[in-house]
Design an enzyme around this catalytic site. Structure first.
Site, mmCIF file in Angstrom:
data_model
loop_
_atom_site.group_PDB
_atom_site.id
_atom_site.type_symbol
_atom_site.label_atom_id
_atom_site.label_comp_id
_atom_site.label_asym_id
_atom_site.label_seq_id
_atom_site.Cartn_x
_atom_site.Cartn_y
_atom_site.Cartn_z
ATOM 1 N N ASN A 39 0.839 -1.194 0.000
ATOM 2 C CA ASN A 39 0.000 0.000 0.000
ATOM 3 C C ASN A 39 0.877 1.247 0.000
ATOM 4 O OD1 ASN A 39 0.587 -0.845 2.685
ATOM 5 N ND2 ASN A 39 -1.110 0.330 3.527
ATOM 6 N N GLU A 41 0.433 5.153 0.701
ATOM 7 C CA GLU A 41 -0.450 6.212 1.206
ATOM 8 C C GLU A 41 0.078 7.579 0.787
ATOM 9 O OE1 GLU A 41 -0.980 5.506 5.419
ATOM 10 O OE2 GLU A 41 -2.246 3.750 5.011
ATOM 11 N N CYS A 50 -4.134 0.730 -2.631
ATOM 12 C CA CYS A 50 -3.978 -0.513 -1.875
ATOM 13 C C CYS A 50 -2.888 -1.390 -2.495
ATOM 14 C CB CYS A 50 -5.274 -1.306 -1.883
ATOM 15 S SG CYS A 50 -6.636 -0.544 -1.011
ATOM 16 N N GLU A 52 -2.946 -4.565 -3.184
ATOM 17 C CA GLU A 52 -3.402 -5.484 -4.227
ATOM 18 C C GLU A 52 -3.441 -4.788 -5.583
ATOM 19 O OE1 GLU A 52 -4.757 -4.784 -1.320
ATOM 20 O OE2 GLU A 52 -5.976 -6.416 -0.527
ATOM 21 N N CYS A 83 -10.270 -4.916 -0.078
ATOM 22 C CA CYS A 83 -11.396 -3.977 -0.127
ATOM 23 C C CYS A 83 -12.200 -4.205 -1.416
ATOM 24 C CB CYS A 83 -10.894 -2.534 -0.056
ATOM 25 S SG CYS A 83 -10.215 -1.917 -1.600
ATOM 26 N N CYS A 86 -10.465 -3.339 -4.786
ATOM 27 C CA CYS A 86 -9.433 -4.313 -5.168
ATOM 28 C C CYS A 86 -10.060 -5.614 -5.660
ATOM 29 C CB CYS A 86 -8.500 -4.581 -3.994
ATOM 30 S SG CYS A 86 -7.407 -3.191 -3.636
HETATM 31 N N1 THU Z 1 -5.393 -1.365 2.257
HETATM 32 C C1 THU Z 1 -4.808 -2.203 1.364
HETATM 33 O O1 THU Z 1 -3.644 -2.044 0.997
HETATM 34 N N2 THU Z 1 -5.549 -3.231 0.886
HETATM 35 C C2 THU Z 1 -6.850 -3.458 1.201
HETATM 36 O O2 THU Z 1 -7.479 -4.322 0.614
HETATM 37 C C3 THU Z 1 -7.504 -2.675 2.256
HETATM 38 C C4 THU Z 1 -6.755 -1.485 2.718
HETATM 39 C C5 THU Z 1 -4.606 -0.230 2.768
HETATM 40 C C6 THU Z 1 -5.071 1.124 2.285
HETATM 41 C C7 THU Z 1 -4.552 2.024 3.396
HETATM 42 O O3 THU Z 1 -3.222 2.352 3.112
HETATM 43 C C8 THU Z 1 -4.580 1.146 4.626
HETATM 44 O O4 THU Z 1 -4.679 -0.192 4.170
HETATM 45 C C9 THU Z 1 -5.723 1.436 5.585
HETATM 46 O O5 THU Z 1 -6.947 1.428 4.920
#
Ligand code: THU
Length: 137
Positions: A39, A41, A50, A52, A83, A86
């Site tokens: 991920n 940010e 994300c 994935e 999520c 994804c």
């Molecule tokens: N996140 C992912 O990388 N994958 C997911 O399927 C759910 C959420 C990350 C996004 C963000 O950086 C952190 O988790 C919190 O939501």
């Protein structure tokens, strides 16, 4: 290296200074090639991507559009599931893919992506419509 270990390695590169929720992903393409994602940010939060999706976009941008498996590594129990966004992105490039949802304690849940996204919207639905439009319908 197993796909779960690849996701564990990818998680080390998570850029999650705001949430602290570190995620690693690894996707495997039909020919066996593995792509890592973490991920990423962004200070303006909504631009975050994300793990994935990073992994899928890396695969597709390298010409690998058929994916067969995806491992996701987090440090929560039970292991986190992808999520909604994804799930759709994964489904477009691997509707029959196997998901390996894992955590640092060694828990790993295996399930078909289809179980996470039943009755999915598909590329075929858009392509059919486009074909019909160009056919004069
Ligand atoms: N996140 C992912 O990388 N994958 C997911 O399927 C759910 C959420 C990350 C996004 C963000 O950086 C952190 O988790 C919190 O939501």
């Amino acid at each position: 290296m197993s796909l779960v270990d690849a996701a564990r390695e990818a998680r080390l590169r998570a850029h999650a200074p705001y949430s602290g929720f570190r995620v690693g992903a690894a996707v495997q393409s039909a020919d066996g090639t593995v792509f890592h994602g973490c991920n990423v940010e962004i200070s303006s939060y909504s631009h975050t991507c994300c793990a994935e999706r990073v992994a899928v976009f890396k695969a597709v941008s390298e010409g690998h559009t058929e994916l067969v498996a995806c491992a996701v590594m987090t440090d929560v129990s039970p292991p986190a599931t992808p999520c909604g966004a994804c799930r759709q992105v994964l489904h477009d490039f691997g509707p029959d893919m196997v998901m390996l949802l894992a955590n640092l304690d060694g828990e790993c849940v295996e399930m078909p992506l289809k179980a996470l996204l039943p009755d999915a919207f598909t590329p075929a639905q858009v392509l059919e419509k486009i074909k019909a439009r160009h056919g004069g319908a």
